[in-house]
Write a protein that holds these residues in place. Sequence first.
Motif, short mmCIF file in Angstrom:
data_model
loop_
_atom_site.label_atom_id
_atom_site.label_comp_id
_atom_site.label_asym_id
_atom_site.label_seq_id
_atom_site.Cartn_x
_atom_site.Cartn_y
_atom_site.Cartn_z
N LEU A 59 -17.84 36.39 -4.04
CA LEU A 59 -16.79 37.40 -4.02
C LEU A 59 -17.24 38.44 -3.00
CD1 LEU A 59 -16.15 37.85 -7.85
CD2 LEU A 59 -14.87 36.45 -6.24
N VAL A 60 -16.46 38.61 -1.94
CA VAL A 60 -16.85 39.45 -0.82
C VAL A 60 -15.95 40.68 -0.76
CG1 VAL A 60 -17.18 39.49 1.68
CG2 VAL A 60 -17.55 37.38 0.43
N ALA A 61 -16.54 41.86 -0.56
CA ALA A 61 -15.77 43.10 -0.47
C ALA A 61 -14.93 43.09 0.80
CB ALA A 61 -16.70 44.30 -0.48
N ALA A 92 -18.64 52.80 -9.25
CA ALA A 92 -19.26 53.92 -8.52
C ALA A 92 -20.45 53.49 -7.67
CB ALA A 92 -19.67 55.04 -9.48
N VAL A 93 -20.38 52.27 -7.13
CA VAL A 93 -21.42 51.76 -6.24
C VAL A 93 -20.85 51.73 -4.82
CG1 VAL A 93 -22.83 49.74 -5.67
CG2 VAL A 93 -22.47 50.36 -8.06
N PRO A 94 -21.55 52.30 -3.84
CA PRO A 94 -21.07 52.21 -2.46
C PRO A 94 -21.08 50.76 -1.97
CG PRO A 94 -22.82 53.84 -2.65
CD PRO A 94 -22.76 53.10 -3.94
N VAL A 95 -19.97 50.31 -1.41
CA VAL A 95 -19.87 48.95 -0.87
C VAL A 95 -19.36 49.03 0.56
CG1 VAL A 95 -19.48 47.85 -3.11
CG2 VAL A 95 -17.54 48.56 -1.76
N TYR A 96 -19.57 47.98 1.32
CA TYR A 96 -19.05 47.91 2.68
C TYR A 96 -18.41 46.55 2.89
CZ TYR A 96 -23.61 45.67 3.35
OH TYR A 96 -24.71 44.87 3.23
N LYS A 97 -17.54 46.48 3.88
CA LYS A 97 -16.82 45.25 4.19
C LYS A 97 -17.82 44.15 4.52
CE LYS A 97 -12.87 45.28 6.40
NZ LYS A 97 -11.87 45.40 7.46
N GLY A 98 -17.70 43.01 3.84
CA GLY A 98 -18.61 41.89 4.05
C GLY A 98 -19.74 41.80 3.04
N ILE A 137 -21.47 41.10 -0.49
CA ILE A 137 -21.19 40.18 -1.60
C ILE A 137 -21.30 40.98 -2.90
CG2 ILE A 137 -21.96 38.12 -2.82
CD1 ILE A 137 -22.98 37.10 -0.10
N VAL A 138 -20.19 41.02 -3.65
CA VAL A 138 -20.14 41.82 -4.88
C VAL A 138 -20.15 40.96 -6.13
CG1 VAL A 138 -19.01 43.77 -3.78
CG2 VAL A 138 -17.62 41.96 -4.80
N GLY A 139 -20.09 39.63 -5.97
CA GLY A 139 -20.08 38.76 -7.14
C GLY A 139 -20.13 37.30 -6.76
N LYS A 140 -20.19 36.48 -7.79
CA LYS A 140 -20.28 35.03 -7.63
C LYS A 140 -18.97 34.41 -8.07
CE LYS A 140 -22.94 31.54 -10.05
NZ LYS A 140 -24.20 31.32 -10.74
N ASN A 141 -18.32 33.69 -7.17
CA ASN A 141 -17.06 33.02 -7.48
C ASN A 141 -17.36 31.72 -8.22
OD1 ASN A 141 -14.40 32.24 -7.56
ND2 ASN A 141 -14.18 31.95 -5.36
N ALA A 142 -16.59 31.42 -9.24
CA ALA A 142 -16.80 30.19 -10.00
C ALA A 142 -16.42 28.96 -9.18
CB ALA A 142 -15.98 30.23 -11.29
N LYS A 143 -15.56 29.14 -8.19
CA LYS A 143 -15.12 28.03 -7.34
C LYS A 143 -15.98 27.99 -6.08
CE LYS A 143 -10.55 28.13 -9.25
NZ LYS A 143 -9.14 28.33 -9.04
N LEU A 193 -26.76 41.52 -1.20
CA LEU A 193 -26.37 40.30 -0.51
C LEU A 193 -25.19 40.63 0.39
CD1 LEU A 193 -26.51 38.06 -3.67
CD2 LEU A 193 -28.02 37.86 -1.72
N ARG A 194 -25.12 39.99 1.55
CA ARG A 194 -24.01 40.21 2.46
C ARG A 194 -23.76 38.98 3.29
NH1 ARG A 194 -25.99 43.08 7.91
NH2 ARG A 194 -24.54 41.57 8.68
#
Length: 177
Positions: free
Chosen positions: A67-69, A94-100, A102-108, A166-167
Amino acid sequence: GSRKGVMIDMKLDRGVAFLHFLVSTRGLIGYRSEFLTDTKGEGILKTLFNGYKLSQGEIKARNHGSLVASESGISNSYGLLNAQERGQLFIGAAVPVYKGMIVGKNAKPQDLEMNVCKTKQLSNMRSKGEGVWEHMDTPLSLSLEECIEYLGDDELLEVTPKNLRLRKAILNPFHKN
């Protein structure tokens, strides 16, 4: 098997099994947590360097996507609730994220772009389901070894004193310019 190990010896002593394998270090990355799960926390894993050998070939391919931001900003509960329906999250609100990132693991097996910074549209209209409590799952906290095991060919790991992130190698992989 999938980690390209070879069993050298197996002994049973008073109901305890002792297994001796030759496995490359590359094959052991990420195995400790799987081993502890398989042995219900009762197994003991000990490693020793045996020497250098030629590569035994490819280790198993991963069977999940990321799962990518899709936007830079601060993650919030509303955006994360939508994302957690698709898989296991690595970050909370409330976590700083940037484009690209990785915010999670996709089941697919494919990667999926998610906007975890998305906020709820404010209006004066009320709905019948409003006020229903929605549950946020606890984010999965990965160790350094688990992060390295998670990495795909197109992904990188950022290591800082306070964070492991991860990114994607290409931060904007879904939008071709």
